[in-house]
Design an enzyme around this catalytic site. Structure first.
Site, PDB file in Angstrom:
ATOM      1  N   HIS A  96     -19.575  23.404  -9.235  1.00 50.95           N
ATOM      2  CA  HIS A  96     -19.856  21.968  -8.900  1.00 50.95           C
ATOM      3  C   HIS A  96     -19.008  21.592  -7.741  1.00 50.95           C
ATOM      4  O   HIS A  96     -17.982  21.856  -7.230  1.00 50.95           O
ATOM      5  CB  HIS A  96     -19.422  20.884 -10.288  1.00 50.95           C
ATOM      6  N   HIS A  98     -17.488  18.323  -5.915  1.00 51.07           N
ATOM      7  CA  HIS A  98     -17.084  16.742  -6.158  1.00 51.07           C
ATOM      8  C   HIS A  98     -17.544  16.191  -4.728  1.00 51.07           C
ATOM      9  O   HIS A  98     -17.401  16.491  -3.743  1.00 51.07           O
ATOM     10  CB  HIS A  98     -15.609  16.409  -6.272  1.00 51.07           C
TER      11      HIS A  98
END
Ligand code: 5GP
Ligand code: ZN
Length: 103
Positions: A96, A98
């Site tokens: 992922h 951010h």
């Protein structure tokens, strides 16, 4: 697979989803570090930055550009953070990015 973000992808865990399509999901971090704190994830499971091929990163970077453009003035200045590996601070082992803005 017993992965927190795979469960969100499959709709088995709740998340405040900002955007999704066949390949990517964008949702709000449950413990935001900034007023806008989004997580950009490929729907396919990759453990971390190094695990994913460049094409996946291309798609994620395109998504970052699209999302911050849509957010407009409030995300004009932003930070992208990617933790790779436990000693970097990575806690969820599903790739992922951010996106942090608003501070
Ligand atoms: P990492 O430290 O792995 O780079 O970031 C993981 C992030 O995911 C953390 O900022 C944490 O707050 C967030 N997070 C962990 N579990 C969940 C969850 O179930 N839902 C949401 N929305 N965020 C989560
Ligand atoms: Zn996963």
């Amino acid at each position: 697979m017993n992965c927190t973000f795979c469960r969100i992808v499959r709709g088995e865990s709740p998340a405040k989803v900002y955007y999704q399509d066949d390949d990517v999901i964008v949702f709000f971090d449950r413990a935001p570090l900034t007023p806008i704190h989004l997580l950009i994830c490929p729907k396919a499971h990759y453990t971390d930055f190094m695990d994913a091929p460049i094409e996946v990163h291309q798609m994620l970077v395109k998504t970052v550009k699209r999302v911050v453009t849509e957010l407009g003035e409030k995300a004009k200045d932003f930070r992208i953070m990617i933790n790779n590996g436990p000693r970097s601070g990575q806690t969820v082992f599903h790739l992922h990015y951010h996106i942090m803005a608003g501070k």
